[in-house]
Scaffold this motif. Structure first.
Motif, short mmCIF file in Angstrom:
data_model
loop_
_atom_site.label_atom_id
_atom_site.label_comp_id
_atom_site.label_asym_id
_atom_site.label_seq_id
_atom_site.Cartn_x
_atom_site.Cartn_y
_atom_site.Cartn_z
N GLU B 24 46.90 41.13 46.20
CA GLU B 24 46.98 41.90 44.96
C GLU B 24 48.07 41.37 44.03
O GLU B 24 47.94 41.40 42.81
N ASN B 25 49.14 40.85 44.64
CA ASN B 25 50.22 40.30 43.84
C ASN B 25 49.83 38.97 43.20
O ASN B 25 50.40 38.59 42.18
N ILE B 26 48.89 38.27 43.83
CA ILE B 26 48.51 36.96 43.32
C ILE B 26 47.56 37.09 42.13
O ILE B 26 47.72 36.42 41.12
N ILE B 27 46.54 37.98 42.27
CA ILE B 27 45.59 38.09 41.16
C ILE B 27 46.20 38.87 40.02
O ILE B 27 46.77 39.94 40.21
N PRO B 28 46.13 38.34 38.80
CA PRO B 28 46.70 39.05 37.67
C PRO B 28 45.73 40.09 37.11
O PRO B 28 44.52 39.89 37.14
N LEU B 29 46.27 41.20 36.66
CA LEU B 29 45.47 42.22 35.99
C LEU B 29 45.57 42.00 34.48
O LEU B 29 46.63 41.65 33.97
N PRO B 30 44.50 42.20 33.75
CA PRO B 30 44.58 42.00 32.30
C PRO B 30 45.46 43.04 31.59
O PRO B 30 45.84 42.83 30.45
N ALA B 32 48.84 44.82 30.91
CA ALA B 32 50.26 44.56 31.14
C ALA B 32 51.03 45.87 31.10
O ALA B 32 51.56 46.28 30.09
N ALA B 33 51.05 46.55 32.22
CA ALA B 33 51.92 47.71 32.37
C ALA B 33 52.69 47.49 33.66
O ALA B 33 52.18 46.84 34.56
N PRO B 34 53.92 47.96 33.75
CA PRO B 34 54.68 47.70 34.98
C PRO B 34 54.01 48.35 36.18
O PRO B 34 53.77 49.55 36.18
N GLY B 35 53.71 47.55 37.17
CA GLY B 35 53.16 48.11 38.40
C GLY B 35 51.70 48.47 38.31
O GLY B 35 51.20 49.19 39.16
N ALA B 36 50.97 47.99 37.29
CA ALA B 36 49.53 48.23 37.24
C ALA B 36 48.86 47.33 38.26
O ALA B 36 48.84 46.13 38.11
N LYS B 37 48.35 47.96 39.32
CA LYS B 37 47.74 47.19 40.40
C LYS B 37 46.48 47.89 40.84
O LYS B 37 46.24 49.05 40.52
N LEU B 38 45.66 47.17 41.62
CA LEU B 38 44.42 47.76 42.09
C LEU B 38 44.65 48.78 43.19
O LEU B 38 43.84 49.66 43.40
N GLY B 39 45.76 48.66 43.91
CA GLY B 39 46.01 49.58 45.01
C GLY B 39 45.16 49.27 46.23
O GLY B 39 44.77 50.17 46.97
N LEU B 40 44.88 47.98 46.45
CA LEU B 40 44.03 47.60 47.58
C LEU B 40 44.61 48.03 48.93
O LEU B 40 43.88 48.54 49.78
N PRO B 41 45.93 47.85 49.18
CA PRO B 41 46.45 48.26 50.49
C PRO B 41 46.27 49.75 50.73
O PRO B 41 46.25 50.20 51.88
N ASN B 42 46.11 50.51 49.66
CA ASN B 42 45.93 51.94 49.83
C ASN B 42 44.64 52.27 50.57
O ASN B 42 44.53 53.34 51.18
#
Lengths: 123, 172
Positions: B24-30, B32-42
């Motif tokens: 998740e840290n490698i793939i960038p999200l379009p 740009a907000a701090p900590g905007a992630k997919l939450g895959l480990p969740n």
């Protein structure tokens, strides 16, 4: 997907739209705008933001550098050597309340506003 | 024997969670907000919360954040992800334990995503000593609806498969 899930989703959508409206609303009643650059929680520099300003500011901390462009009433972090580049990807900001955060360098670029109207003094 | 299997399963799940975090840290999200992630480990955390309970999923989660700190090597993002992870897990536990009659896993995971974002923004505002960061929150809530839905939806499948495996090895 239960009924309460749907209620939750609608509720969250409502809350976030309301929040975005509040952020915009707070920004819209200023007639003077400032650009504040904050490093490590203390103010680094402050500029009046209008259409005539054209500045390039280099913020250097022990963690790295950020190059900030102020131009045509818009502010953008043009370059940074931080590891996630979120500050660069955030793009252009121009309204009070908007901000660019560079978490790795603990640098904040924010636009604040103030109003000189008599209305605000009577509060 | 049970204890060994127990350990192995927890270790496997932790490894999966770490893998997803790094991915998740490698793939960038379009966005740009701090900590905007997919939450895959969740997905792993939520599944282990349902199957193994609160304590074990908390262990997985905390070990995960430490391992990600070692792999990625960013102490600041560790602080954010640590508080976000712990707070979202506590929220998901409460919702799952006491309100599972009302909310499906999708609802639970949306609650978790919202709690995660709130904790991260609150941590960021404390560290940076700036309250304006909360203006990111409405946008992040909208994003967390989508990611939360996705995570909850996929966790259903993971739990189904995990239960099959656990039944086969006669673990439970």
């Amino acid at each position: 997907m239960t009924k309460f899930d749907k209620i939750l989703i609608v509720f969250v959508v409502f809350i976030s739209l309301f929040g975005m409206y509040m952020v915009k609303e707070r920004a819209s009643n200023y007639n003077k705008k400032y650009v504040e650059i904050i490093v490590d929680g203390t103010e680094h520099s402050k500029y009046i933001l209008d259409n005539n300003i054209d500045k390039e500011i280099e913020v250097i901390t022990d963690k790295g550098y950020n190059i900030i462009h102020i131009q045509n009433g818009q502010v953008v972090v043009a370059e940074s050597d931080c590891n996630n580049q979120l500050c660069v990807r955030k793009g252009v900001i121009e309204e009070p309340g908007e901000l660019i955060v560079c978490l790795p360098h603990r640098v904040i670029v924010q636009i604040t506003g103030s109003s000189d109207d008599l209305d605000s003094i009577s509060y | 024997m049970n204890k060994t299997r127990n350990f192995t399963f927890l270790a496997l799940l932790t490894a999966f969670a770490v893998l997803l975090s790094v991915f998740e840290n490698i793939i960038p999200l379009p966005i740009a907000a701090p900590g905007a992630k997919l939450g895959l480990p969740n997905m792993i955390i939520l599944s282990s919360l349902v199957i193994f309970g609160f304590k074990k999923s908390l262990t997985i989660n905390i070990v995960r954040t430490f391992l990600v700190l070692i792999i990625i090597g960013n102490p600041i993002s560790f602080i954010y992800s640590f508080f976000g992870a712990v707070f979202s897990l506590i929220t998901m536990y409460i919702v799952h334990r006491y309100f599972s009659n009302y909310f499906s896993l999708i609802g639970v995971s949306i609650f978790g995503a919202i709690a995660h974002n709130t904790a991260q923004v609150a941590t960021a505002s404390i560290i940076l000593e700036n309250m304006n960061i909360f203006s990111y929150l409405p946008v992040m809530y909208l994003i967390s609806l989508f990611t939360g839905f996705f995570v909850g939806f996929s966790s259903n499948f993971i739990i189904e498969q995990l239960n099959k495996v656990l039944y086969k090895v006669d673990w439970r």
